[in-house]
Design a protein around this motif. Sequence first.
Motif, PDB file in Angstrom:
ATOM      1  N   LEU A  42       0.827  -1.210   0.000  1.00 36.58           N
ATOM      2  CA  LEU A  42       0.000   0.000   0.000  1.00 36.58           C
ATOM      3  C   LEU A  42       0.858   1.255   0.000  1.00 36.58           C
ATOM      4  N   VAL A  43       1.949   1.218   0.734  1.00 42.14           N
ATOM      5  CA  VAL A  43       2.837   2.386   0.781  1.00 42.14           C
ATOM      6  C   VAL A  43       3.494   2.614  -0.575  1.00 42.14           C
ATOM      7  N   PHE A  44       3.996   1.545  -1.178  1.00 43.79           N
ATOM      8  CA  PHE A  44       4.725   1.680  -2.439  1.00 43.79           C
ATOM      9  C   PHE A  44       3.811   2.040  -3.606  1.00 43.79           C
ATOM     10  N   THR A  45       2.510   1.772  -3.471  1.00 43.80           N
ATOM     11  CA  THR A  45       1.577   2.161  -4.531  1.00 43.80           C
ATOM     12  C   THR A  45       0.856   3.464  -4.198  1.00 43.80           C
ATOM     13  N   GLY A  46       0.624   3.713  -2.907  1.00 43.49           N
ATOM     14  CA  GLY A  46      -0.107   4.912  -2.520  1.00 43.49           C
ATOM     15  C   GLY A  46       0.728   6.173  -2.509  1.00 43.49           C
ATOM     16  N   MET A  47       1.997   6.058  -2.048  1.00 46.15           N
ATOM     17  CA  MET A  47       2.846   7.244  -1.982  1.00 46.15           C
ATOM     18  C   MET A  47       3.095   7.873  -3.351  1.00 46.15           C
ATOM     19  N   PRO A  48       3.419   7.106  -4.393  1.00 43.73           N
ATOM     20  CA  PRO A  48       3.597   7.749  -5.699  1.00 43.73           C
ATOM     21  C   PRO A  48       2.312   8.327  -6.259  1.00 43.73           C
ATOM     22  N   LEU A  49       1.153   7.777  -5.859  1.00 44.87           N
ATOM     23  CA  LEU A  49      -0.111   8.368  -6.297  1.00 44.87           C
ATOM     24  C   LEU A  49      -0.362   9.696  -5.585  1.00 44.87           C
ATOM     25  N   LYS A  50      -0.014   9.764  -4.331  1.00 49.24           N
ATOM     26  CA  LYS A  50      -0.225  10.998  -3.562  1.00 49.24           C
ATOM     27  C   LYS A  50       0.731  12.094  -4.013  1.00 49.24           C
ATOM     28  N   TYR A  51       1.977  11.715  -4.299  1.00 48.86           N
ATOM     29  CA  TYR A  51       2.998  12.695  -4.672  1.00 48.86           C
ATOM     30  C   TYR A  51       3.461  12.438  -6.109  1.00 48.86           C
ATOM     31  N   ALA A  52       2.508  12.323  -7.011  1.00 46.92           N
ATOM     32  CA  ALA A  52       2.829  11.985  -8.395  1.00 46.92           C
ATOM     33  C   ALA A  52       3.728  13.015  -9.061  1.00 46.92           C
ATOM     34  N   LEU A  63       7.119   1.512 -12.191  1.00 43.15           N
ATOM     35  CA  LEU A  63       7.210   0.120 -11.750  1.00 43.15           C
ATOM     36  C   LEU A  63       5.856  -0.564 -11.779  1.00 43.15           C
ATOM     37  N   TRP A  64       4.798   0.187 -11.484  1.00 43.29           N
ATOM     38  CA  TRP A  64       3.449  -0.391 -11.457  1.00 43.29           C
ATOM     39  C   TRP A  64       2.721  -0.227 -12.784  1.00 43.29           C
ATOM     40  N   GLY A  65       3.377   0.321 -13.778  1.00 42.00           N
ATOM     41  CA  GLY A  65       2.742   0.473 -15.083  1.00 42.00           C
ATOM     42  C   GLY A  65       1.924   1.734 -15.219  1.00 42.00           C
ATOM     43  N   GLY A  66       2.295   2.776 -14.495  1.00 45.74           N
ATOM     44  CA  GLY A  66       1.581   4.040 -14.597  1.00 45.74           C
ATOM     45  C   GLY A  66       0.525   4.194 -13.518  1.00 45.74           C
ATOM     46  N   PRO A  67      -0.178   5.338 -13.530  1.00 42.17           N
ATOM     47  CA  PRO A  67      -1.181   5.605 -12.493  1.00 42.17           C
ATOM     48  C   PRO A  67      -2.280   4.548 -12.428  1.00 42.17           C
ATOM     49  N   ARG A  68      -2.741   4.073 -13.571  1.00 42.77           N
ATOM     50  CA  ARG A  68      -3.803   3.065 -13.570  1.00 42.77           C
ATOM     51  C   ARG A  68      -3.313   1.769 -12.936  1.00 42.77           C
ATOM     52  N   GLY A  69      -2.123   1.353 -13.313  1.00 44.89           N
ATOM     53  CA  GLY A  69      -1.575   0.133 -12.736  1.00 44.89           C
ATOM     54  C   GLY A  69      -1.329   0.268 -11.245  1.00 44.89           C
ATOM     55  N   ALA A  70      -0.822   1.435 -10.828  1.00 50.24           N
ATOM     56  CA  ALA A  70      -0.592   1.656  -9.396  1.00 50.24           C
ATOM     57  C   ALA A  70      -1.897   1.596  -8.627  1.00 50.24           C
ATOM     58  N   GLY A  71      -2.957   2.146  -9.213  1.00 47.92           N
ATOM     59  CA  GLY A  71      -4.259   2.095  -8.556  1.00 47.92           C
ATOM     60  C   GLY A  71      -4.778   0.677  -8.431  1.00 47.92           C
ATOM     61  N   LEU A  72      -4.602  -0.127  -9.479  1.00 51.32           N
ATOM     62  CA  LEU A  72      -5.059  -1.513  -9.430  1.00 51.32           C
ATOM     63  C   LEU A  72      -4.285  -2.309  -8.378  1.00 51.32           C
ATOM     64  N   PHE A  73      -2.968  -2.140  -8.359  1.00 53.90           N
ATOM     65  CA  PHE A  73      -2.167  -2.836  -7.350  1.00 53.90           C
ATOM     66  C   PHE A  73      -2.523  -2.351  -5.945  1.00 53.90           C
ATOM     67  N   HIS A  74      -2.802  -1.050  -5.823  1.00 48.26           N
ATOM     68  CA  HIS A  74      -3.166  -0.496  -4.518  1.00 48.26           C
ATOM     69  C   HIS A  74      -4.438  -1.162  -3.996  1.00 48.26           C
ATOM     70  N   ARG A  75      -5.404  -1.362  -4.858  1.00 47.21           N
ATOM     71  CA  ARG A  75      -6.631  -2.040  -4.443  1.00 47.21           C
ATOM     72  C   ARG A  75      -6.377  -3.508  -4.100  1.00 47.21           C
ATOM     73  N   GLY A  76      -5.466  -4.122  -4.841  1.00 46.71           N
ATOM     74  CA  GLY A  76      -5.135  -5.512  -4.531  1.00 46.71           C
ATOM     75  C   GLY A  76      -4.493  -5.648  -3.150  1.00 46.71           C
ATOM     76  N   PHE A  77      -3.572  -4.742  -2.838  1.00 48.57           N
ATOM     77  CA  PHE A  77      -2.964  -4.769  -1.510  1.00 48.57           C
ATOM     78  C   PHE A  77      -3.981  -4.400  -0.430  1.00 48.57           C
ATOM     79  N   ALA A  78      -4.964  -3.563  -0.792  1.00 46.66           N
ATOM     80  CA  ALA A  78      -6.015  -3.228   0.170  1.00 46.66           C
ATOM     81  C   ALA A  78      -6.835  -4.464   0.518  1.00 46.66           C
ATOM     82  N   VAL A  79      -7.094  -5.308  -0.464  1.00 47.10           N
ATOM     83  CA  VAL A  79      -7.803  -6.565  -0.199  1.00 47.10           C
ATOM     84  C   VAL A  79      -6.996  -7.435   0.772  1.00 47.10           C
ATOM     85  N   ALA A  80      -5.677  -7.487   0.567  1.00 47.00           N
ATOM     86  CA  ALA A  80      -4.827  -8.237   1.493  1.00 47.00           C
ATOM     87  C   ALA A  80      -4.852  -7.613   2.884  1.00 47.00           C
ATOM     88  N   PHE A  81      -4.920  -6.289   2.944  1.00 48.18           N
ATOM     89  CA  PHE A  81      -5.006  -5.576   4.228  1.00 48.18           C
ATOM     90  C   PHE A  81      -6.268  -5.984   4.980  1.00 48.18           C
TER      91      PHE A  81
END
Length: 292
Positions: A42-52, A63-81
Amino acid sequence: MSRAELLEGTAAGRPEEVLVVRRFGPWARLTHGVLMVAVFGLVFTGMPLKYAWAGWARPLMALWGGPRGAGLFHRGFAVAFFGSAAMHLIGLAVAAVRRRFPPVRGPDAILPRAEDVRHVVQYLRHVRGRGPRPRFGRYTYWEKFDYLAEAWGLLVIGLTGLVMWFPETSARFLPGWAVNAALIFHSYEALLAVAFLFAIHFFNTHLRPEVFPADPVIFTGRIPLDEVRERYPGWYERIVAGAEPIERARGPSCPLRFRVVCVAFVSLGIAMLLLVMSAALAEAVAALLEVL
């Protein structure tokens, strides 16, 4: 071998073996592992979204494939959370059924008790050399605070994240401004959680003198009886009285200790780097320097 033989050290055993007590079971360690992976993700996907707009966020975003990819990974880690929270609740339910490690009441409860206030005062006097160390139970007051902070963070970050994830559904039950408010609360509570986990929690867990350079108990699940006597004397008294089973076991092997130290220091280094790179932290430091 009998309990008396173990405590007296008369029972035969290998020289490299020590007396240990189980502190965390396999389920608790697995839950912590899922939570740890989820938080870092969540940190590695959320921080670059907050401070893009920040320069350091660009390679992370790529690394996550752009903003869309970072958002998708962020939601995936949120499910794990959320999954780690569900695992914890399941563990508490099973523990309650088995009547092991009561989480609400009793001297070994994970929730704060009235005596924790007294322990805070005693510990402050202790670090100033004006009194003995408090006779902590199974959990110290700062460990209980960590637990409550995690629960609070899950509620605030998780609920606001769901509002942002499903804005149209949320708007059916909440006023329109709630979505914008959720973004603000989610962002700053997450930043606060990062600062707390990667600074205070890491210090209390791995960098304190009695466990430095890393505490392997969350990986092995067992803690040497000698450490219990030193760090948790109240719990030690109940263990000696028969509250917990004692066993002989080998201490953590050198490869395991090396891996634990590597994980701890790599995690801490990454955490400190993210905190330093955080624009909010930089702005706070700049404001402080202007005041001084």
